[in-house]
Design a protein around this motif. Structure first.
Motif, PDB file in Angstrom:
ATOM      1  N   ALA A 171       0.855  -1.197   0.000  1.00 35.27           N
ATOM      2  CA  ALA A 171       0.000   0.000   0.000  1.00 35.27           C
ATOM      3  C   ALA A 171       0.886   1.241   0.000  1.00 35.27           C
ATOM      4  O   ALA A 171       1.893   1.315   0.689  1.00 35.27           O
ATOM      5  CB  ALA A 171      -0.904  -0.009   1.220  1.00 35.27           C
ATOM      6  N   LEU A 172       0.476   2.209  -0.789  1.00 34.39           N
ATOM      7  CA  LEU A 172       1.223   3.463  -0.854  1.00 34.39           C
ATOM      8  C   LEU A 172       0.738   4.397   0.253  1.00 34.39           C
ATOM      9  O   LEU A 172      -0.451   4.436   0.578  1.00 34.39           O
ATOM     10  CB  LEU A 172       1.012   4.126  -2.220  1.00 34.39           C
ATOM     11  CG  LEU A 172       1.542   3.344  -3.432  1.00 34.39           C
ATOM     12  CD1 LEU A 172       1.155   4.056  -4.713  1.00 34.39           C
ATOM     13  CD2 LEU A 172       3.037   3.166  -3.349  1.00 34.39           C
ATOM     14  N   PRO A 173       1.658   5.176   0.833  1.00 33.76           N
ATOM     15  CA  PRO A 173       1.211   6.130   1.854  1.00 33.76           C
ATOM     16  C   PRO A 173       0.402   7.258   1.206  1.00 33.76           C
ATOM     17  O   PRO A 173       0.532   7.539   0.013  1.00 33.76           O
ATOM     18  CB  PRO A 173       2.518   6.653   2.442  1.00 33.76           C
ATOM     19  CG  PRO A 173       3.541   6.432   1.389  1.00 33.76           C
ATOM     20  CD  PRO A 173       3.087   5.214   0.618  1.00 33.76           C
ATOM     21  N   ASP A 174      -0.439   7.877   2.019  1.00 35.30           N
ATOM     22  CA  ASP A 174      -1.248   8.990   1.512  1.00 35.30           C
ATOM     23  C   ASP A 174      -0.336  10.163   1.176  1.00 35.30           C
ATOM     24  O   ASP A 174       0.674  10.419   1.836  1.00 35.30           O
ATOM     25  CB  ASP A 174      -2.284   9.417   2.549  1.00 35.30           C
ATOM     26  CG  ASP A 174      -3.359   8.349   2.748  1.00 35.30           C
ATOM     27  OD1 ASP A 174      -3.559   7.564   1.796  1.00 35.30           O
ATOM     28  OD2 ASP A 174      -3.956   8.295   3.830  1.00 35.30           O
ATOM     29  N   ALA A 175      -0.716  10.886   0.148  1.00 41.14           N
ATOM     30  CA  ALA A 175       0.057  12.068  -0.243  1.00 41.14           C
ATOM     31  C   ALA A 175      -0.130  13.159   0.814  1.00 41.14           C
ATOM     32  O   ALA A 175      -1.203  13.292   1.403  1.00 41.14           O
ATOM     33  CB  ALA A 175      -0.412  12.565  -1.602  1.00 41.14           C
ATOM     34  N   PRO A 176       0.899  13.950   1.061  1.00 44.24           N
ATOM     35  CA  PRO A 176       0.758  15.020   2.058  1.00 44.24           C
ATOM     36  C   PRO A 176      -0.230  16.078   1.578  1.00 44.24           C
ATOM     37  O   PRO A 176      -0.376  16.333   0.377  1.00 44.24           O
ATOM     38  CB  PRO A 176       2.168  15.592   2.190  1.00 44.24           C
ATOM     39  CG  PRO A 176       2.862  15.208   0.929  1.00 44.24           C
ATOM     40  CD  PRO A 176       2.238  13.931   0.479  1.00 44.24           C
ATOM     41  N   LYS A 177      -0.938  16.675   2.517  1.00 48.66           N
ATOM     42  CA  LYS A 177      -1.919  17.714   2.202  1.00 48.66           C
ATOM     43  C   LYS A 177      -1.180  19.014   1.928  1.00 48.66           C
ATOM     44  O   LYS A 177      -0.401  19.485   2.745  1.00 48.66           O
ATOM     45  CB  LYS A 177      -2.890  17.868   3.384  1.00 48.66           C
ATOM     46  CG  LYS A 177      -3.894  18.952   3.244  1.00 48.66           C
ATOM     47  CD  LYS A 177      -5.034  18.503   2.353  1.00 48.66           C
ATOM     48  CE  LYS A 177      -6.118  19.581   2.429  1.00 48.66           C
ATOM     49  NZ  LYS A 177      -6.706  19.846   1.182  1.00 48.66           N
ATOM     50  N   LEU A 178      -1.432  19.601   0.776  1.00 46.28           N
ATOM     51  CA  LEU A 178      -0.806  20.875   0.424  1.00 46.28           C
ATOM     52  C   LEU A 178      -1.666  22.022   0.954  1.00 46.28           C
ATOM     53  O   LEU A 178      -2.895  21.923   1.015  1.00 46.28           O
ATOM     54  CB  LEU A 178      -0.661  20.988  -1.093  1.00 46.28           C
ATOM     55  CG  LEU A 178       0.258  19.954  -1.763  1.00 46.28           C
ATOM     56  CD1 LEU A 178       0.217  20.132  -3.271  1.00 46.28           C
ATOM     57  CD2 LEU A 178       1.675  20.079  -1.254  1.00 46.28           C
ATOM     58  N   PRO A 179      -1.034  23.125   1.333  1.00 48.80           N
ATOM     59  CA  PRO A 179      -1.832  24.268   1.793  1.00 48.80           C
ATOM     60  C   PRO A 179      -2.626  24.875   0.638  1.00 48.80           C
ATOM     61  O   PRO A 179      -2.255  24.755  -0.529  1.00 48.80           O
ATOM     62  CB  PRO A 179      -0.786  25.244   2.318  1.00 48.80           C
ATOM     63  CG  PRO A 179       0.485  24.859   1.652  1.00 48.80           C
ATOM     64  CD  PRO A 179       0.394  23.381   1.377  1.00 48.80           C
TER      65      PRO A 179
END
Length: 71
Positions: free
Chosen positions: A55-63
């Motif tokens: 499983a791939l980690p979730d992408a970081p949330k961009l501002p």
């Protein structure tokens, strides 16, 4: 000039050569198609078991980008 002068056997030679050409084409087709007896159908069964990808980690949330100010 002589009228009607020409070989009288030309049409027959063309007819015989054409018949031979058709006969060779029929023989080639019969040999290429597998002969006069039908071939048994061939089947291929391929079963590939591949491991499940990690499983791939979730992408970081961009501002949120700044909104333009009206002038």
């Amino acid at each position: 000039m002589a009228r009607g002068g020409g070989g009288g056997s030309s049409p027959w030679i063309a007819f015989i050569v054409g018949g031979l050409l058709v006969a060779v084409a029929v023989i080639v087709y019969v040999l290429y198609a597998g002969g006069l007896r039908p071939q048994a159908p061939r089947g291929v069964d391929i079963d590939v078991n591949l491991p499940k990808p990690p499983a791939l980690p979730d992408a970081p949330k961009l501002p949120d980008p700044p909104l333009p100010t009206p002038k």
